[in-house]
Scaffold this motif. Structure first.
Motif, PDB file in Angstrom:
ATOM      1  N   LEU A   1       8.821  52.980 -32.888  1.00  0.00           N
ATOM      2  CA  LEU A   1       8.068  52.554 -31.451  1.00  0.00           C
ATOM      3  C   LEU A   1       7.123  53.594 -30.917  1.00  0.00           C
TER       4      LEU A   1
ATOM      5  N   SER B   1      -0.560  50.032 -30.812  1.00  0.00           N
ATOM      6  CA  SER B   1       0.086  49.436 -29.506  1.00  0.00           C
ATOM      7  C   SER B   1       1.110  48.693 -29.743  1.00  0.00           C
ATOM      8  N   ASN B   2       1.007  47.889 -29.019  1.00  0.00           N
ATOM      9  CA  ASN B   2       2.499  47.331 -28.913  1.00  0.00           C
ATOM     10  C   ASN B   2       2.221  45.832 -29.402  1.00  0.00           C
TER      11      ASN B   2
ATOM     12  N   ARG C   1       8.494  41.098 -29.459  1.00  0.00           N
ATOM     13  CA  ARG C   1       6.841  41.574 -28.972  1.00  0.00           C
ATOM     14  C   ARG C   1       7.936  42.447 -27.512  1.00  0.00           C
TER      15      ARG C   1
ATOM     16  N   VAL D   1       9.276  45.621 -27.615  1.00  0.00           N
ATOM     17  CA  VAL D   1       8.946  46.614 -27.934  1.00  0.00           C
ATOM     18  C   VAL D   1       8.264  46.387 -26.699  1.00  0.00           C
ATOM     19  N   ALA D   2       7.743  45.962 -25.908  1.00  0.00           N
ATOM     20  CA  ALA D   2       7.341  46.139 -24.123  1.00  0.00           C
ATOM     21  C   ALA D   2       8.721  46.662 -22.932  1.00  0.00           C
TER      22      ALA D   2
ATOM     23  N   ARG E   1       9.243  50.443 -25.023  1.00  0.00           N
ATOM     24  CA  ARG E   1       8.506  51.626 -24.312  1.00  0.00           C
ATOM     25  C   ARG E   1       7.134  51.516 -23.014  1.00  0.00           C
ATOM     26  N   SER E   2       7.799  50.193 -22.331  1.00  0.00           N
ATOM     27  CA  SER E   2       7.247  50.862 -20.476  1.00  0.00           C
ATOM     28  C   SER E   2       8.792  51.401 -19.571  1.00  0.00           C
TER      29      SER E   2
END
Length: 529
Positions: A418, A422-423, A505, A508-509, A512-513
């Protein structure tokens, strides 16, 4: 300046005394048109690199002796690599630049900023280890065309490890000069990798499939396999691909994460044994009381309590209705159950013969379920210490991920996946890591069937599969997606693989956010309000 003088001084300098030129203390500035820093001390002091370090005062004739003294006392070992990077602040003030001063970094600074050291600058020795249950084959190499420094079969005990470390200390003076490449072999390689890592050596553990595809040309057609061949081939792989492998697959000891992973593996084994035992339990009931499954859920707590007291239909028929109704889970169908037991088609002798096995299964299932609950408590306690609780809370906001699957995912999720890209690229790497990526099968005009590769961490893939199944039932968006794909003729498991990709997905989003998951449906309701 004459040609001879230019050769001796190694640089040419033009002087101006015009009022239009910038001066300092009434002294003129020098404009350097050519510099060879490696030929003379004056060249080193008057070059652009030295000017970047000391400013325009370094070009003053009065400052030159002071700078020469400072340079001789404090000169770094290699100023090409240790000097500061050039700043572009002078672009904001054009008059602050000397005439002829270039606006791009020098080549020396580009070397510092953009180049990466080759493997030969760090590791010059290669150790390949092929691990087996009762012995390991170790091969120590230095160069591609030099003979092996050391090659031997070592026993899997403390003596073998001690001998290996002693041989390495004999041939390799600095631990940083050695790269160790080990082929993953279940759990057999872990002790060797941990011992070499604690000794200060750089250890890389790779998948056997990767090792087979990276073997050298000499054995590519014959494809011979033996422990000595594998150890030498690992040396060849490390010599050509060592830098990339070290960046991607360096072995690190994480005891708490390892403990959590092993507990998850034990839980999987207990859960699988419990599932198999329940299948045998259902099969045995088809003989001793075949009608029971059509009336009640045979895996329910109430039925299992009843069968532990009356394991045959005849025993259930002899029980009073009031006794059956004391069990509130059986109360609505107590009368129907008593009638069904009295009229059962089960052979009395076969039902009586199945009694000991049925009681043993009931006791084993109760014990396994208790053990499973204890494992869940241990995993939760350990996860509270080793897993980032913020990530766990974020993961549980995604529909389909409960506490059990959240612990499982975070236990096997590598941090480096991670950290870059990119995502979408990070999600693709995570899919490949768990083996949920598509495996293409095509050649020329032949088009094979594209299937899930299943070459990755099985525990992580299973957790995502279970979460996808849960999300297909409880998440409105994914439920609609599931039904739409099923209406198109897609198989149930194929649609779940698509849901696994969507959940990857989302994970990961969210991680990471650092923000909780919100569905589009929820966002639309909030915007409407």
């Amino acid at each position: 300046m004459s040609d001879g003088g230019r050769g001796r001084a190694s640089l040419r300098v033009k002087m101006w005394k015009s009022s239009e030129m910038w001066t300092h203390s009434g002294l003129p500035f020098a404009y350097v048109t050519g510099v060879d820093r490696l030929e003379s001390l004056e060249g080193e002091l008057r070059g652009r690199f030295w000017f970047n370090h000391f400013g325009r005062s370094s070009l003053s004739p009065f400052a030159m002796p002071r700078l020469r003294e400072h340079w001789m006392e404090n000169r770094p070992a290699d100023y090409f690599l240790t000097g500061p990077a050039m700043s572009f602040d002078r672009l904001k003030h054009p008059l602050e630049r000397l005439l002829g001063h270039k606006l791009k970094p020098s080549r020396t600074n580009l070397l510092v900023q953009n180049s990466k050291p080759h493997l030969s600058m760090k590791q010059t020795y290669i150790l390949g280890i092929d691990v087996a249950k009762h012995k390991v084959r170790a091969a120590l190499s230095r160069g591609a065309h030099e003979p092996l420094l050391f090659e031997k079969d070592l026993p899997v005990n403390a003596g073998g490890l001690t001998e290996l470390l002693a041989r390495l200390r004999q041939h390799v003076a600095e631990p940083e000069a050695l790269l160790v490449l080990i082929e993953a072999t279940g759990m057999l390689h872990l002790n060797w990798a941990a011992a070499l890592c604690q000794a200060g050596y750089a250890v890389v553990v790779i998948n056997p499939l990767m090792a087979r595809r990276l073997y050298t040309l000499e054995n590519s057609i014959r494809d011979n396999k033996s422990d000595p061949i594998d150890a030498r081939e690992l040396c060849g792989i490390a010599r050509t691909q060592g830098e990339k492998l070290l960046a991607l697959y360096r072995f690190k000891i994480k005891s708490e994460q390892f403990c959590l992973q092993r507990l998850q593996s034990v839980r999987k084994a207990v859960r699988k044994s419990l599932s198999n035992l329940k299948k045998s339990y259902r099969s045995l009931l088809d003989v001793s009381f075949p009608e029971l499954g059509g009336l009640l859920e045979i895996d329910g707590v109430g039925i299992r309590q009843l069968l532990s007291q009356a394991p045959t239909p005849a025993a259930i028929a002899r029980m009073r209705r009031s006794t059956l109704e004391k069990n509130w889970m059986l109360r609505p169908k107590a009368a129907e159950l008593k009638t069904l037991a009295a009229d059962s088609m089960a052979d009395p002798e076969l039902a009586a013969a199945s009694r000991p096995a049925l009681l043993a299964m009931l006791q084993s299932m109760a014990a396994m379920e208790a053990r499973l609950r204890e494992l869940d408590r241990q995993i939760e306690t350990l996860a509270a210490q080793s897993v980032d609780q913020k990530n766990k809370a974020l993961l549980e906001t995604i529909p389909g991920f409960g506490p059990i699957n959240a612990h499982k995912v975070l236990a096997f999720l590598p941090d480096q996946i991670l950290q870059t890209g990119s995502n979408r690229k990070a999600a693709a790497r995570l899919q490949a890591f768990m083996g949920n990526d598509p495996r293409l099968r095509q050649s020329g005009q032949w088009q094979g069937q594209t299937k899930m590769s299943k070459r990755g961490v099985e525990m992580l893939r299973t957790a995502f599969f279970q979460s996808a199944f849960s999300a297909s039932q409880h998440d409105p968006e994914l439920r609609a997606f599931y039904l739409r794909k099923r209406a198109q003729g897609k198989h149930h498991e194929v649609v779940l693989s698509h849901l696994m990709r969507i959940l990857t997905r989302r994970l990961v989003a969210v991680l990471r956010s650092g923000k909780p998951y919100q569905s589009n449906h929820t966002l639309r309701l909030q915007n409407a309000a």
